[in-house]
Structures are given as structure tokens and as C-alpha cells.
Write an enzyme that holds these catalytic residues in place. Sequence first.
Site, PDB file in Angstrom:
ATOM      1  CG  HIS A  41      -2.111  -0.567   1.167  1.00  0.00           C
ATOM      2  ND1 HIS A  41      -3.112  -0.533   1.374  1.00  0.00           N
ATOM      3  CD2 HIS A  41      -2.441  -2.228   0.618  1.00  0.00           C
ATOM      4  CE1 HIS A  41      -4.074  -1.314   1.083  1.00  0.00           C
ATOM      5  NE2 HIS A  41      -3.352  -2.484   0.816  1.00  0.00           N
ATOM      6  CE1 TYR A  82      -5.011   3.993   8.335  1.00  0.00           C
ATOM      7  CE2 TYR A  82      -5.508   4.315  10.805  1.00  0.00           C
ATOM      8  CZ  TYR A  82      -5.077   3.882  10.209  1.00  0.00           C
ATOM      9  OH  TYR A  82      -4.405   2.530  10.215  1.00  0.00           O
ATOM     10  N   PRO A  93      -3.652   1.025  18.797  1.00  0.00           N
ATOM     11  CG  PRO A  93      -5.891  -0.317  18.048  1.00  0.00           C
ATOM     12  CD  PRO A  93      -4.957  -0.018  19.153  1.00  0.00           C
ATOM     13  CE  LYS A 104       4.520   3.457  13.667  1.00  0.00           C
ATOM     14  NZ  LYS A 104       4.438   2.868  12.321  1.00  0.00           N
ATOM     15  CE1 TYR A 157      -1.044   4.379   9.541  1.00  0.00           C
ATOM     16  CE2 TYR A 157       0.214   2.871   8.144  1.00  0.00           C
ATOM     17  CZ  TYR A 157      -0.935   3.541   8.343  1.00  0.00           C
ATOM     18  OH  TYR A 157      -2.174   2.749   8.571  1.00  0.00           O
TER      19      TYR A 157
HETATM   20  P1  RFL Z   1       2.389 -11.469  21.556  1.00  0.00           P
HETATM   21  O1  RFL Z   1       1.935 -11.949  19.755  1.00  0.00           O
HETATM   22  O2  RFL Z   1       1.652 -12.024  22.005  1.00  0.00           O
HETATM   23  O3  RFL Z   1       2.983 -13.257  21.706  1.00  0.00           O
HETATM   24  C1  RFL Z   1       3.288 -13.524  22.715  1.00  0.00           C
HETATM   25  C2  RFL Z   1       3.204 -15.057  23.129  1.00  0.00           C
HETATM   26  O4  RFL Z   1       3.449 -15.714  24.444  1.00  0.00           O
HETATM   27  C3  RFL Z   1       2.301 -16.235  24.130  1.00  0.00           C
HETATM   28  N1  RFL Z   1       3.343 -16.918  26.194  1.00  0.00           N
HETATM   29  C4  RFL Z   1       3.581 -17.752  26.545  1.00  0.00           C
HETATM   30  N2  RFL Z   1       4.669 -18.523  26.906  1.00  0.00           N
HETATM   31  C5  RFL Z   1       4.626 -19.356  27.438  1.00  0.00           C
HETATM   32  N3  RFL Z   1       4.519 -19.039  28.678  1.00  0.00           N
HETATM   33  C6  RFL Z   1       3.788 -18.177  29.302  1.00  0.00           C
HETATM   34  N4  RFL Z   1       4.235 -18.023  31.112  1.00  0.00           N
HETATM   35  C7  RFL Z   1       3.670 -17.576  27.866  1.00  0.00           C
HETATM   36  N5  RFL Z   1       2.406 -16.284  28.597  1.00  0.00           N
HETATM   37  C8  RFL Z   1       2.089 -16.056  27.248  1.00  0.00           C
HETATM   38  C9  RFL Z   1       1.263 -16.547  24.852  1.00  0.00           C
HETATM   39  O5  RFL Z   1       0.398 -17.152  24.155  1.00  0.00           O
HETATM   40  C10 RFL Z   1       2.136 -15.662  22.525  1.00  0.00           C
HETATM   41  O6  RFL Z   1       1.733 -16.340  21.882  1.00  0.00           O
HETATM   42  O7  RFL Z   1       3.824 -10.691  21.827  1.00  0.00           O
HETATM   43  P2  RFL Z   1       4.266 -10.231  20.505  1.00  0.00           P
HETATM   44  O8  RFL Z   1       5.078 -11.640  19.974  1.00  0.00           O
HETATM   45  O9  RFL Z   1       5.338  -9.512  20.985  1.00  0.00           O
HETATM   46  O10 RFL Z   1       3.800  -9.399  19.470  1.00  0.00           O
HETATM   47  C11 RFL Z   1       3.199  -8.840  19.699  1.00  0.00           C
HETATM   48  C12 RFL Z   1       1.524  -8.099  18.638  1.00  0.00           C
HETATM   49  O11 RFL Z   1       1.079  -9.465  19.046  1.00  0.00           O
HETATM   50  C13 RFL Z   1       0.872  -6.901  18.839  1.00  0.00           C
HETATM   51  O12 RFL Z   1       1.808  -5.663  19.250  1.00  0.00           O
HETATM   52  C14 RFL Z   1       0.005  -6.403  18.376  1.00  0.00           C
HETATM   53  O13 RFL Z   1      -0.154  -7.796  17.744  1.00  0.00           O
HETATM   54  C15 RFL Z   1      -0.980  -5.710  19.071  1.00  0.00           C
HETATM   55  N6  RFL Z   1      -1.978  -6.488  18.112  1.00  0.00           N
HETATM   56  C16 RFL Z   1      -2.388  -5.039  17.247  1.00  0.00           C
HETATM   57  N7  RFL Z   1      -1.433  -4.019  16.689  1.00  0.00           N
HETATM   58  C17 RFL Z   1      -1.325  -3.638  15.593  1.00  0.00           C
HETATM   59  O14 RFL Z   1      -0.405  -2.930  15.480  1.00  0.00           O
HETATM   60  N8  RFL Z   1      -2.563  -2.967  14.975  1.00  0.00           N
HETATM   61  C18 RFL Z   1      -3.841  -4.419  15.417  1.00  0.00           C
HETATM   62  O15 RFL Z   1      -5.052  -3.933  14.816  1.00  0.00           O
HETATM   63  C19 RFL Z   1      -3.857  -5.416  16.392  1.00  0.00           C
HETATM   64  N9  RFL Z   1      -4.718  -5.505  16.664  1.00  0.00           N
HETATM   65  C20 RFL Z   1      -2.710  -6.345  19.126  1.00  0.00           C
HETATM   66  C21 RFL Z   1      -4.480  -6.070  17.682  1.00  0.00           C
HETATM   67  C22 RFL Z   1      -3.527  -7.029  19.943  1.00  0.00           C
HETATM   68  C23 RFL Z   1      -4.456  -7.993  20.364  1.00  0.00           C
HETATM   69  N10 RFL Z   1      -4.267  -8.287  22.005  1.00  0.00           N
HETATM   70  C24 RFL Z   1      -2.940  -8.358  22.150  1.00  0.00           C
HETATM   71  C25 RFL Z   1      -5.089  -7.703  23.025  1.00  0.00           C
HETATM   72  C26 RFL Z   1      -5.575  -7.221  18.583  1.00  0.00           C
HETATM   73  C27 RFL Z   1      -5.248  -7.756  19.787  1.00  0.00           C
HETATM   74  C28 RFL Z   1      -6.707  -8.156  20.114  1.00  0.00           C
HETATM   75  C1  PHB Z   2      -6.327  -3.745  10.883  1.00  0.00           C
HETATM   76  O1  PHB Z   2      -5.978  -3.755   9.306  1.00  0.00           O
HETATM   77  O2  PHB Z   2      -6.728  -4.160  11.724  1.00  0.00           O
HETATM   78  C2  PHB Z   2      -5.814  -2.292  11.068  1.00  0.00           C
HETATM   79  C3  PHB Z   2      -5.584  -1.094   9.974  1.00  0.00           C
HETATM   80  C4  PHB Z   2      -4.551   0.110  11.170  1.00  0.00           C
HETATM   81  C5  PHB Z   2      -4.727   0.051  12.038  1.00  0.00           C
HETATM   82  C6  PHB Z   2      -4.899  -0.978  13.036  1.00  0.00           C
HETATM   83  C7  PHB Z   2      -5.355  -1.844  12.014  1.00  0.00           C
HETATM   84  O3  PHB Z   2      -4.195   1.053  12.525  1.00  0.00           O
END
Ligand code: RFL
Ligand code: PHB
Length: 389
Positions: free
Chosen positions: A72, A201, A292, A296, A382
Amino acid sequence: MRTQVGIIGAGPAGLLLSRLLALQGIDSVVLENRSREYVEARIRARILEQHTADTLTAAGVGDRLQRQGLEHSGIHLQYPGTRHTLDFPSLCGRTVWVYGQTEVTKDLIATQLDGGPPLLFCVFDVHLEDVDTDAPRIQFTDAAGTPQVLECDVVAGADGFHGVSRPVVQEAGERVWERTYPYAWLGILADAAPATDELIYAWHPEGFALYSMRSPPVSRLYLQVDPSERIEDWPDERIWDALDTRMALESWSVNRGPVTEKSILPMRSFVSAPMRRGRLFLAGDAAHIVPPTGAKGLNLAVADVTLLAQALVRLLREKETDLVDSYSDRALARVWRCTHFSWFMTSMLHRSGDDFDAELQLSQLRRVCSSETAARELAENYTGLPLDL
Ligand code: RFL
Ligand code: PHB
């Protein structure tokens, strides 16, 4: 069991760290408390900075990203009556990729299980010991119920926000900064072709809305809602109507289709420092959370482990401590920049209910849409700033 780097957590941070280390000849073991199916089904982030896409490709896990990811070149910023495109290549020479975190995780797991370092799912009772010495240990129970001890040179805590690693750093004295926003996002996945080329957005008096996409036939859309809202009170029709209102633009409409997933996501900023205690290093959500709006979270996790992998290779191969000693400060410089950008996007786009705030937001949006300097600042953040700031 013995390994050089014991990694807790098979999210993107833990899996990519294991891969980057393996490419440099450093062995690791990844311990994950969930099942493979669970980890591969979690729907989360979707926007990859150029640096993240390049890192995955250079690590040999970018084939599907290159084939199925959508590159994109900008975003649309909208407020009533105006939809303005920020063209990233002309503003800062970079682009972003739309490719789900779920897919990144699947690619990393597939590579790891295909002859890579050990990856153990469904472990439990994970405890860290002796992290202040040169021989830290991880005690855990494996999926068969057998107690195990993993002896390591270093432990990486990549176990997300609710993991066991951060509390261990905390015991030795850690500082935490936190902001809980008075907003939440109601997100849906819908079997409907996105009605837009780029993400939208949208600021609106009734609240923020975001139009994103998962693939050519699948849309991802979000609405700002109050954190106390219950998903049961949002039937599909109400969601589509709110999206229509908040994204309204003449001769254009949101594409509707069957909703396949629906959830409400709280929004907070959280940073803990330092990201290290002795031989335990934190990476990704274990150390920080961003709302979100700036897209980032995943990118920060990738940046952390890129720095950490370099530091650990230097420590374990060359016995030099300079990069592990500077890891926390270098990572945190970027964490705070992304925390600021995520706060800025969140603050500019969400309705607080206060009319003074609304006028400030509209003034800021008009500025970004009319000044190349203001637009470039947004575009650079971004699409991702350099690894070292
Ligand atoms: P993760 O992905 O949470 O992975 C951590 C892993 O550790 C495991 N774990 C354990 N394993 C062993 N022993 C234990 N005691 C443990 N405790 C936990 C967990 O099961 C998991 O597999 O962290 P990591 O790798 O640092 O990655 C970070 C990203 O996942 C996170 O920053 C993003 O996904 C945040 N986030 C979003 N970020 C965006 O930029 N755009 C989004 O749209 C977006 N949507 C989200 C999200 C995070 C969400 N969470 C955490 C509630 C949507 C959700 C629902
Ligand atoms: C998504 O596609 O889930 C998404 C995209 C942009 C954002 C947050 C979430 O800033």
C-alpha cells in the site's frame, strides 16, 4: 535440556528472534503455553512497515508475504466533507504492506517446524530462575505433563503483555508508564470486497471509524465505541449503519457482506523500563503496548528482536557485552517514538465528547491534509523510522 537462548512465547517476537538467531548459528528453544492451532488462529495486527517486511524477507520467511501481501502506498484521512490521500512514496519514499500477523505467525511456525530450532507448544507452569547469573534456567512442564528444566546462557521474554517475564524484571525495580484511553474499538471481519484502495482513517462527530482490508474479498472495519459497550448490543445492521454514517462521502459507500468475526478491543499505552534484568531480555508486548491507531504493535516487536538478535549474537559469539548493555536504551528510544505516534493518531482521530477537543482535532487534520511538512511527519512515522533513532 540446554540451549543458548531460551525464548518464552511463540508470538511474532519470539518466533522471529529464534529464526534470526538460527541464521547466525545460535541455538534456541521456544516455549509456548498455547496450542499451535490457537496461536495460528489469533487475529491481530495487519500493517507491516517496510522495515518489517524487509526483515521477514531477509530472514527467508517472506515468500508468501511477497505473493499474497498487498503493498500500500498511502492512507486516506477523512473528516466530514473531505477525504485526503497521503501518498507515502512521494512524501517519504517508503510504503507499507497489508499482511496479517496471523499469516506472519504461520510462516514463522512452518519454517521453524521444518528443521528449525525446537518449538514446544502447550507447556505450562513456566518459571524463571537465576536470571542475575550467567546461567539462567527456565522451569516448565511439557505438554505430556513432565517437569523440565531448560538451562540457558540467556532468556528472552517474548511472552506478551500477560506473560511471566516482565514480573521478574519488575521484582528488581522497574518503572512503568501507562495510559488507558477512554475509547475502545469494535472490530469486524466481513466477507465483502473493500470499497477502497487504501485504508481510511475517518474522524466523525459520532466517533472514529477505520476501513481496512484483509484480502481482496475480505474487509476489516472498526468503530470507536465506549469501553463499557457490550458486543451483544451491536447487531450487524447497527454496525453497518454506524460505518455508513461515519465514513459517508458523496457517491461512495461501504460494501456490506456477512460478518464473520466481531470483537471489542480496549486501548492503552504501556511502557516498562528497563527491558532487561541480568540475562533476561524483554521484547515486544512483554515490555510495551500501543493503541492500534498507529498500527505499530507488531512492528515494534519486530524492531525489538532485530536489535536483540544482533546483541545476542555479539554476546554469545564474540563475548562482547556492548550491544546487550545498550539494548534496552536503543529499543526504548524507538518504543517511545512509536508510543508518541500512536498517542498522536489516537488523540487526533477519536471523539472525546468535548467540543474544544473536536476543533483542535479538525485543525490538526486540516494541517496534515494541507501542509507537506505535516503530512511527511505522519508518513515517516506510519511507514516506520530507522531502527536506531
Ligand atoms: P504476542 O503476540 O502476545 O505473543 C506472546 C506469546 O507468548 C505466549 N505466552 C506464553 N508462553 C509461554 N509461557 C507463558 N507463561 C506465556 N505467556 C504468554 C502467548 O500465548 C503468545 O503466543 O506478543 P509479541 O510476539 O510481542 O507480538 C506483539 C503483537 O502481537 C502485538 O503488538 C499486536 O498484535 C498488537 N495488536 C495490534 N497491533 C497493531 O499494530 N494493529 C492491530 O490491529 C492490532 N490488533 C493487537 C490487536 C493485539 C491484540 N491483543 C494482544 C489483545 C488485536 C488484539 C486482540
Ligand atoms: C487492521 O487492519 O486490523 C488495522 C489496520 C490499521 C490499523 C489498525 C488495525 O491502524
